[in-house]
Design an enzyme around this catalytic site. Sequence first.
Site, PDB file in Angstrom:
ATOM      1  CB  SER A  69      64.051  73.342   4.155  1.00 30.56           C
ATOM      2  OG  SER A  69      62.681  73.591   4.974  1.00 30.56           O
ATOM      3  CG  HIS A  84      67.745  71.542   3.002  1.00 32.63           C
ATOM      4  ND1 HIS A  84      67.821  71.989   1.690  1.00 32.63           N
ATOM      5  CD2 HIS A  84      66.541  71.285   3.354  1.00 32.63           C
ATOM      6  CE1 HIS A  84      66.879  71.999   1.452  1.00 32.63           C
ATOM      7  NE2 HIS A  84      65.949  71.653   2.020  1.00 32.63           N
ATOM      8  CE  LYS A 119      65.492  69.107  -0.708  1.00 32.93           C
ATOM      9  NZ  LYS A 119      64.584  68.909   0.221  1.00 32.93           N
TER      10      LYS A 119
HETATM   11  C1  LIG Z   1      63.011  68.355   0.634  1.00 35.93           C
HETATM   12  C2  LIG Z   1      63.085  68.041   1.980  1.00 35.93           C
HETATM   13  C3  LIG Z   1      62.312  66.940   2.213  1.00 35.93           C
HETATM   14  C4  LIG Z   1      61.564  66.095   1.160  1.00 35.93           C
HETATM   15  O1  LIG Z   1      62.534  65.515   0.390  1.00 35.93           O
HETATM   16  P1  LIG Z   1      62.150  65.112  -1.327  1.00 35.93           P
HETATM   17  O2  LIG Z   1      63.199  64.162  -1.676  1.00 35.93           O
HETATM   18  O3  LIG Z   1      62.188  66.371  -1.818  1.00 35.93           O
HETATM   19  O4  LIG Z   1      60.769  64.477  -1.258  1.00 35.93           O
HETATM   20  C5  LIG Z   1      62.143  66.690   3.418  1.00 35.93           C
HETATM   21  N1  LIG Z   1      62.725  67.089   4.556  1.00 35.93           N
HETATM   22  C6  LIG Z   1      63.146  68.356   4.119  1.00 35.93           C
HETATM   23  C7  LIG Z   1      63.621  69.169   5.464  1.00 35.93           C
HETATM   24  C8  LIG Z   1      63.306  68.900   3.179  1.00 35.93           C
HETATM   25  O5  LIG Z   1      63.997  70.159   2.692  1.00 35.93           O
END
Ligand SMILES: *Cc1c(COP(=O)(O)O)cnc(C)c1O
Length: 390
Positions: free
Chosen positions: A177, A205, A236
């Site tokens: 991320s 991601h 995302k």
């Molecule tokens: C954003 C993210 C999460 C958490 O997801 P949410 O839906 O925002 O709670 C988990 N793992 C990674 C690698 C992330 O970037």
Amino acid sequence: MKNFAAEIKALHDRQIYRQINTYQMIDACHACDENKVYLMLASNNYLGLTHHSKVKTAAINAVTAYGTGSGGSRLTTGANKLQKELETKLAKFKGTEASLLFNTGYMANVGIISAVMGLNDVIFSDELNHASIVDGCRLSKSRVIIYRHNDMSHLAELLAAVPCRGQRLIVTDGVFSMDGDIAPLPDIVQLAEQYEAMTMIDDAHAVGVLGPNGQGTAAYYGLEPKVTIQMGTLSKALACEGGYAAGSRQVIDYLINKARSFIFSTALAPATAGAGLAALEELQNHPNLVMQLNENAKYLRNQLIAAGLPVINSQTPIIPVLTGDEQTALKMMHKLKGDGIIISAIRPPTVPVGTSRLRITVSAAHDVQELAWAARMIKQAARSLGLGEE
Ligand SMILES: *Cc1c(COP(=O)(O)O)cnc(C)c1O
């Protein structure tokens, strides 16, 4: 009693105190506050689907049909039709037998890892894995062994050296991320086979980003059947919120019975499931979205590299510009905000000390002219702070 004031002052002194800004998103790539309109280069809305008319309409229709809340956990008040349909489609999209929705990606990781792993087990976790994986590992009470980022000889060494009476799990982000690089899944899968370990990949991601139709890391490498659990999010590229586990029917049935963050939490709101379904459908019907995303990312990355900026050369829409210290990252963020661009400064504890950065994210919905302008402004801001070559 805890000295909150002193702790907060210490955060200020170290330049890592955080505050929440208030912005309204006007469309997928622009935000505004009371002062002005900004170009958004900090969002994980990779395909720009948050403002797509079909996705918005699907959310509204879901409210009209099923109300605003789901009223209880899935095991008490049941699943509505949209949640069921979304799980079926996600499983198909990920190339697995089944999938299970959680309310956030964070809750998915915490719930999955703590359900699957226990006291006598050993988890092998990449040092740059997301905080929700770290917390899931802690909650599992397993022994946790951290391997150097994407370092497969280190992982092999540790697998050979660490005794294990129970199960082994190798867990990794698919796309990291904060660095935007990709996990070496073929090597991970091979090591997992050699040591009879399970594998779990976090595609937060990677969905909508990697693989022929944005199906994620396993599809990118053609290794879907080799991964025990593909975790992903709707938050995302899929433009709403929520997380999921995709895997075999048995794994999913087990999680329904054991994952506490699934069992003890009210199910996703109908609007979310409706929007998620519509966003997934848009992605599947328009593979050119993923191509556009990658073209935009490549364009901006190349502009910044050509300007001599210290860019981590990722292959994804996450483009980190390393500043090293917190102060430079913050100054650059504030300067760019003054110019009308929102980019986040990422500081410890999110990244290791000495690796503070601006984390730029691009979407398929960005306009190339605006990206060209942003590249000039980022270069100017960097130069004014002594960053990058002349
Ligand atoms: C954003 C993210 C999460 C958490 O997801 P949410 O839906 O925002 O709670 C988990 N793992 C990674 C690698 C992330 O970037």
